[in-house]
Scaffold this active site. Structure first.
Site, PDB file in Angstrom:
ATOM      1  N   SER A   7      -9.935  -0.830   6.891  1.00  0.00           N
ATOM      2  CA  SER A   7      -9.386  -0.663   5.542  1.00  0.00           C
ATOM      3  C   SER A   7      -8.697  -1.873   4.941  1.00  0.00           C
ATOM      4  CB  SER A   7      -8.429   0.521   5.514  1.00  0.00           C
ATOM      5  OG  SER A   7      -9.180   1.687   5.411  1.00  0.00           O
ATOM      6  N   SER A  21      -9.820   1.454   2.710  1.00  0.00           N
ATOM      7  CA  SER A  21      -8.981   2.291   1.871  1.00  0.00           C
ATOM      8  C   SER A  21      -7.891   1.523   1.128  1.00  0.00           C
ATOM      9  CB  SER A  21      -8.337   3.390   2.720  1.00  0.00           C
ATOM     10  OG  SER A  21      -7.442   2.824   3.667  1.00  0.00           O
ATOM     11  N   LYS A  52       0.848  -1.202   0.000  1.00  0.00           N
ATOM     12  CA  LYS A  52       0.000   0.000   0.000  1.00  0.00           C
ATOM     13  C   LYS A  52       0.880   1.248   0.000  1.00  0.00           C
ATOM     14  CE  LYS A  52      -3.988   1.863   2.597  1.00  0.00           C
ATOM     15  NZ  LYS A  52      -4.882   1.640   3.759  1.00  0.00           N
TER      16      LYS A  52
HETATM   17  N1  GLN Z   1     -13.104   3.934   6.298  1.00  0.00           N
HETATM   18  C1  GLN Z   1     -12.505   4.355   7.542  1.00  0.00           C
HETATM   19  C2  GLN Z   1     -12.085   5.782   7.415  1.00  0.00           C
HETATM   20  O1  GLN Z   1     -12.322   6.349   6.380  1.00  0.00           O
HETATM   21  C3  GLN Z   1     -11.356   3.480   7.881  1.00  0.00           C
HETATM   22  C4  GLN Z   1     -10.147   3.802   7.118  1.00  0.00           C
HETATM   23  C5  GLN Z   1      -8.994   2.892   7.429  1.00  0.00           C
HETATM   24  O2  GLN Z   1      -9.148   1.850   8.056  1.00  0.00           O
HETATM   25  N2  GLN Z   1      -7.832   3.344   7.012  1.00  0.00           N
HETATM   26  O3  GLN Z   1     -11.529   6.363   8.306  1.00  0.00           O
END
Ligand code: GLN
Length: 454
Positions: free
Chosen positions: A170, A146, A71
């Site tokens: 994410s 994400s 990532k």
């Molecule tokens: N969707 C959540 C957010 O937008 C979690 C994001 C993540 O786990 N990086 O904060």
């Protein structure tokens, strides 16, 4: 699958170079459409050749020959760590994150850096400044986020395994949408040194793979205490074969509070059929109470906004890239402005401190529940992925993580495993286990995989 491939490599029937080339060709042909990668490692072929020499000499590490996607919020020396943001689009990492040093030590080949929601802020992959990744299994749908590119890369067979980060879901969310395995380790299990923060008290680096074996192998290598990250714990690191042993006498916990948050009841039907199969294994089923999990989303965002606001203060344009507020997308800006407001003295007590209170109630709920069961099962995501570009409300977008955020707030371990498709879209089962009980979680996941539920 991965186990067999490693055997081929070890016995000289497949070289690291051949393995890499197969992936690179597939990426060249198909990634224009999927958009899983933001950068391909130009040195990968050279690295693979060097590793082949080590394999021949019988001196290669445990990941020798495998291609790993990373990532874009994890520092890999010489590669772009852009966080899929214009802010850092020209930033090249000057060092390796601890997880990357560990992978290199075991002779993995880093194939490239993956697409993601900007600074990991999102649940769909659509906030990337470089266009959304597509879901390889249902191409008009989001892959989830994400860590959208890492999940898509594993699902599209552009790499063997991948790394992502999980702050509120994410890893598990895109794993569920793309039909692959995704693991969020316990907080403090894996070093965050070299991970660009979203919300440092919740972030964890974790794994993506096609089978449980792949994630068990990868996790056993990246886990462990790191003197460069004071939040890592000196807990026993399990060898991957320990993670795959047959479990005994498992008691599954089921929470009606989590099930009530699952809007697509077809996902629950699939989970019920798995639970019925688990009875065949002699596993017991118990109702457990998680009375405060409905507060998880509301508790998560104030904490995330405040920590993210603080983490972004270094992006002034003087040291790294551009001033974040000048170039970021609307979701990142919302969090910076929101985080700044919540941090103000008059709002601090009203939002931030209350969120911390809710977090400790959720933590306590899990501590009590795990006195009565070994693992807790739920859906990973409350509903199926939406169409790319479809307008959905912020509440619905944040709601995607209603079932995954509780594990981050409680600091426990959790995994998403595929349970087949509903209306042509993959769905996932979440298995949660107490902090540092990854062995129990993996063993249960492997037994479920072996039940042929997929
Ligand atoms: N969707 C959540 C957010 O937008 C979690 C994001 C993540 O786990 N990086 O904060």
């Amino acid at each position: 699958m991965l186990k067999e491939k490693l055997q081929l490599i070890r016995h000289g029937k497949l070289t690291a170079e051949q393995n890499l080339n197969q992936f690179l060709e597939k990426i060249k042909k198909e990634d224009k459409e999927i958009n899983a990668f933001l950068e391909i490692n130009k040195n990968a072929l050279q690295d693979a050749k060097e590793i082949d020499k080590k394999i021949k000499a019988g001196k290669a590490g445990k990941l020798a020959g495998l291609a790993i996607a990373v990532k874009s919020n994890i520092n890999v020396s010489g590669m772009a760590a852009s966080c899929a943001s214009r802010t850092l689009e020209n930033y090249k990492a000057g060092y390796d994150a601890t997880v990357i040093s560990k992978l290199k030590k075991e002779d993995a080949v880093i194939i490239g850096m993956t697409n993601m929601d900007e600074f990991a802020c999102g649940s769909s992959g659509e906030t990337s400044a470089f266009g959304p990744a597509k879901n390889p299994l249902c191409k008009d749908r989001i892959p989830g986020g994400s860590s959208s590119g890492s999940a898509a890369a594993v699902a599209a067979e552009f790499c063997d395994i991948a790394l992502g980060s999980d702050t509120g879901g994410s890893i598990r969310n895109p794993a569920s949408h793309c039909g692959v395995i995704g693991v969020k380790p316990s907080y403090g299990r894996v070093s965050r040194y070299g991970l660009i923060d979203l919300s440092m008290s919740l972030d964890q680096i974790g794994t993506f793979s096609k089978d449980i074996y792949g994630s068990a192998l990868l996790l056993s290598i990246i886990s462990g205490y790191d003197e460069k990250d004071a939040t890592t714990f000196d807990e026993k690191v399990h060898a991957y074969h320990e993670l795959l042993e047959t479990p005994k006498n498992i008691t599954i916990g089921i929470s009606k509070e989590l099930n009530n948050l699952t809007t697509d009841k077809k996902i629950l039907e699939k989970i019920d059929s798995i639970i019925n199969k688990a009875r065949i294994l002699g596993w017991k089923i118990k109702q457990v109470e998680l009375g405060h999990v409905d507060l998880a989303v509301q508790a998560y965002y104030p904490i995330c906004y405040v920590e993210f606001f603080s983490a972004t203060r270094k992006f002034t344009g003087r040291l790294y890239g551009k001033k974040i507020e000048d170039v970021c997308g609307p979701e990142v800006l919302r969090r910076i402005l929101g985080g700044s407001e919540i941090s103000k003295a008059e709002h601090h007590g009203m939002y931030y401190r209350r969120a911390l209170k809710a977090m400790s109630l959720i933590k306590k709920d899990f501590e009590n529940a795990f006195k009565e069961c070994d693992i807790i099962l739920s859906a990973t995501v409350p509903r199926l992925p939406h169409k790319i570009g479809e307008k959905i409300s912020i509440e619905n977008m944040y709601g995607y993580d209603a079932l995954t955020i509780p594990a981050n707030l409680a600091g426990i371990s959790a995994i998403s495993v595929p349970i087949g498709k509903i209306n042509a879209c993959p769905a996932g089962l979440q298995i949660m286990a107490p902090a540092f009980a990854e062995a129990r979680m993996f063993q249960a996941a492997k037994a479920i995989e072996d039940l042929n539920c997929v």
